[in-house]
Scaffold this active site. Structure first.
Site, PDB file in Angstrom:
ATOM      1  N   CYS A 111       9.103  -1.624 -11.190  1.00  0.00           N
ATOM      2  CA  CYS A 111       8.474  -1.865 -12.490  1.00  0.00           C
ATOM      3  C   CYS A 111       9.191  -1.095 -13.617  1.00  0.00           C
ATOM      4  O   CYS A 111      10.334  -1.412 -13.932  1.00  0.00           O
ATOM      5  CB  CYS A 111       6.973  -1.539 -12.417  1.00  0.00           C
ATOM      6  SG  CYS A 111       6.045  -2.222 -13.804  1.00  0.00           S
ATOM      7  N   HIS A 213       4.857  -4.611  -7.905  1.00  0.00           N
ATOM      8  CA  HIS A 213       4.496  -3.327  -7.288  1.00  0.00           C
ATOM      9  C   HIS A 213       4.316  -3.487  -5.781  1.00  0.00           C
ATOM     10  O   HIS A 213       3.178  -3.595  -5.289  1.00  0.00           O
ATOM     11  CB  HIS A 213       3.214  -2.770  -7.932  1.00  0.00           C
ATOM     12  CG  HIS A 213       3.436  -2.167  -9.279  1.00  0.00           C
ATOM     13  ND1 HIS A 213       3.780  -0.830  -9.439  1.00  0.00           N
ATOM     14  CD2 HIS A 213       3.415  -2.702 -10.507  1.00  0.00           C
ATOM     15  CE1 HIS A 213       3.929  -0.576 -10.729  1.00  0.00           C
ATOM     16  NE2 HIS A 213       3.721  -1.688 -11.411  1.00  0.00           N
ATOM     17  N   GLU A 215       4.482  -1.298  -3.557  1.00  0.00           N
ATOM     18  CA  GLU A 215       3.733  -0.165  -2.967  1.00  0.00           C
ATOM     19  C   GLU A 215       2.235  -0.447  -2.922  1.00  0.00           C
ATOM     20  O   GLU A 215       1.520   0.104  -2.095  1.00  0.00           O
ATOM     21  CB  GLU A 215       4.032   1.137  -3.735  1.00  0.00           C
ATOM     22  CG  GLU A 215       3.258   1.348  -5.024  1.00  0.00           C
ATOM     23  CD  GLU A 215       3.763   0.508  -6.199  1.00  0.00           C
ATOM     24  OE1 GLU A 215       4.709  -0.295  -6.018  1.00  0.00           O
ATOM     25  OE2 GLU A 215       3.210   0.671  -7.304  1.00  0.00           O
TER      26      GLU A 215
END
Ligand code: MN
Length: 236
Positions: A111, A213, A215
């Protein structure tokens, strides 16, 4: 020895009653840990000599999400939508990005990380994505996907993910890459043409940047898990 991964952090300066704070969303730490790495956090207010000494200790670098990069860093006046600017963080992450390249370390950019890396190497950002096509600031929870991205066939990212033509991602950004820094190429796009991933083909160590994202999607999303595994393998 498992690979040690430097992870950049956000800076909070909002509360005048408290000192500045370095913060990091836990999913970054968990994703690196699950993939087999040891997370080492990089505070943005660490001076360059100490940052350099910290980078001597690591085997890879993860540059994380956060507020907007100051448009002055790429020679533009700020759009009214720009928020969360931190001069200390911009300075730290531009230094970390260039140092990582100089050290030939594997690099994963997420990001804002992909945005600040592009700026560090001379690129520019789209300060506020026009509201048309897929919505890049999703209403869904962060761990759910909201729009597809089309992958460049044969790219490092596509190969890591098993060569799908597209995948579903989450989307929590209002900025995007505009002009790409020399040597950087796009490897994924949303249907409105927004660049959703980058690579740096002349750079032999691992380098993948994604605008979404992963994660937040790991471990339930196999694509997100595969990306972290490939990064940690490159750092080993
Ligand atoms: Mn998006």
């Amino acid at each position: 020895m498992p690979p040690r991964i430097a992870i950049t952090t956000s800076l909070l300066v909002n509360d005048p009653a408290r000192p500045d704070r370095a913060v990091l969303n836990a999913p970054y730490i968990r994703a690196i840990e699950r993939a087999g790495g040891i997370p080492i956090l990089v505070p943005p207010f660490l001076a360059e000599p100490a940052t350099n000494a910290l980078l001597d200790l690591v085997d890879g670098i993860l540059v994380t999400g956060g507020g907007d990069v100051d448009p002055a860093r790429y020679g533009e006046a700020p759009d009214p939508s720009v928020s969360g600017i931190s001069d200390l963080r911009d300075t730290s992450e531009i230094f970390v990005s260039k140092s990582a390249i100089a050290r030939q370390l594997p690099i994963l950019l997420i990001c804002r990380g992909m945005q600040v890396f592009n700026v560090a190497l001379g690129g520019t950002l789209l300060q506020d994505i026009p509201i048309s096509g897929p919505r890049h600031r999703q209403d869904q929870p962060r761990h759910e996907t909201s729009h597809d991205v089309r992958l460049a066939p044969g790219s490092r990212l596509a190969r890591i993910l098993g060569d799908p033509s597209s995948i579903a991602t989450n989307s929590m950004h209002h900025q995007a890459l505009k002009s790409l820094a020399p040597g950087i190429i796009p490897t994924a796009w949303a249907e409105d043409g927004i660049i959703e991933a980058i690579e740096f083909p002349a750079y032999d160590p691992f380098l993948v940047g994604v605008q979404w994202h992963p994660e937040e999607l790991a471990p339930h999303d196999p694509h997100a898990t595969a990306l972290f595994s490939a990064f940690i393998t490159a750092c080993t």
